[in-house]
Design a protein around this motif. Sequence first.
Motif, PDB file in Angstrom:
ATOM      1  N   THR A  52       0.845  -1.204   0.000  1.00 10.31           N
ATOM      2  CA  THR A  52       0.000   0.000   0.000  1.00 10.31           C
ATOM      3  C   THR A  52       0.874   1.245   0.000  1.00 10.31           C
ATOM      4  O   THR A  52       0.558   2.229  -0.667  1.00 10.31           O
ATOM      5  N   GLN A  53       1.991   1.180   0.713  1.00 12.81           N
ATOM      6  CA  GLN A  53       2.907   2.323   0.707  1.00 12.81           C
ATOM      7  C   GLN A  53       3.517   2.507  -0.681  1.00 12.81           C
ATOM      8  O   GLN A  53       3.577   3.624  -1.195  1.00 12.81           O
ATOM      9  N   ALA A  54       3.928   1.403  -1.303  1.00  5.18           N
ATOM     10  CA  ALA A  54       4.569   1.475  -2.617  1.00  5.18           C
ATOM     11  C   ALA A  54       3.606   2.018  -3.666  1.00  5.18           C
ATOM     12  O   ALA A  54       3.996   2.821  -4.517  1.00  5.18           O
ATOM     13  N   LEU A  55       2.346   1.590  -3.617  1.00  9.60           N
ATOM     14  CA  LEU A  55       1.374   2.038  -4.622  1.00  9.60           C
ATOM     15  C   LEU A  55       0.745   3.379  -4.249  1.00  9.60           C
ATOM     16  O   LEU A  55       0.051   3.971  -5.053  1.00  9.60           O
ATOM     17  N   GLY A  56       0.950   3.831  -3.030  1.00 12.82           N
ATOM     18  CA  GLY A  56       0.358   5.096  -2.600  1.00 12.82           C
ATOM     19  C   GLY A  56      -1.104   4.983  -2.232  1.00 12.82           C
ATOM     20  O   GLY A  56      -1.853   5.958  -2.315  1.00 12.82           O
ATOM     21  N   ILE A  57      -1.554   3.807  -1.815  1.00 14.35           N
ATOM     22  CA  ILE A  57      -2.953   3.588  -1.439  1.00 14.35           C
ATOM     23  C   ILE A  57      -3.186   4.102  -0.023  1.00 14.35           C
ATOM     24  O   ILE A  57      -2.381   3.836   0.879  1.00 14.35           O
TER      25      ILE A  57
END
Length: 191
Positions: free
Chosen positions: A121-126
Motif C-alpha cells: 500500500t505504501q509502494a502504490l500510494g494507497i
Amino acid sequence: MIDFSRPVVELALDLLGATVHHGVTSGRVVETEAYHDSEAACHAHVGLTPRTHVLFGPPGRAYVYRSYGVHALLNAVAEPEGVGAAVLIRALEPLEGIGAMQARRRRDRLEDLCSGPGKLTQALGIELSENDTELASGPIRIAPREGRDPPPHIAGRRVGITKAVELHWRFCERGSRFVSKPWPPGVARPR
DNA sequence: GTATGGATCTTCT
DNA sequence: GAAGATCCATACA
C-alpha cells in the motif's frame, strides 16, 4: 471481469496473478489471504459495525484499514452483500511505476517494494481515504490475469493472526521471490 | 543470521 | 485500557 461475489477462498485463488493498478504503479498479485465472518480472525466476525460495514457491503469494493496504527492494508470485498468476507492482498510483484515505488518505500531492491501487505500500500500510494471505493471504476483497479487457471501455488496458514490459525487460507504463487515472510511451518521456501 | 521492541491509531471492553 | 490481518531499526550470536 473478476467475479468478486464468489466464495472468498475461490476469489483468493482467482486474484493470484491478477494485476493491481493505482496511479502510475501496478503489480502482479503473488500472495493472498481469505477472511470470512464465519471465522474468528475476520474483522467481520464481530458483526456489523461502522468499521465492518464495508465487508458486509457489495462485492468488488476495496476495504482499506489501518493496521497496528501505522500501515494501510488492502482487501477486496467478496461474496454477496450481507456476507462479511474479503481477500487480503499480501504481496505483489512490481510491474509499472517502479521508480515511484522506490521513492515512496525508500528502498531500491524490487523484493523490498511490495513483499508485505503494509509495504504494497505504501509502494502504490494507497490510502485509507480509498476505503469503500469500487475496484472496477475507482482509484484502485484490479485486472484479471491472463488464462483461466490460477498459477502454481502453495496454501498455508495465515500470517499475523492468533485466531482460526488452523485454516489454510493463505495462497502464495509457487517460486515467487516477491512473497512476504515468514513462510508457514512445514512449507519449503522457494528460491 | 535470529530476536526484540517501538511506532501509532482504530475499535471495542 | 488493551489488542491488533505490520514493518523496521537495533542488538546480539
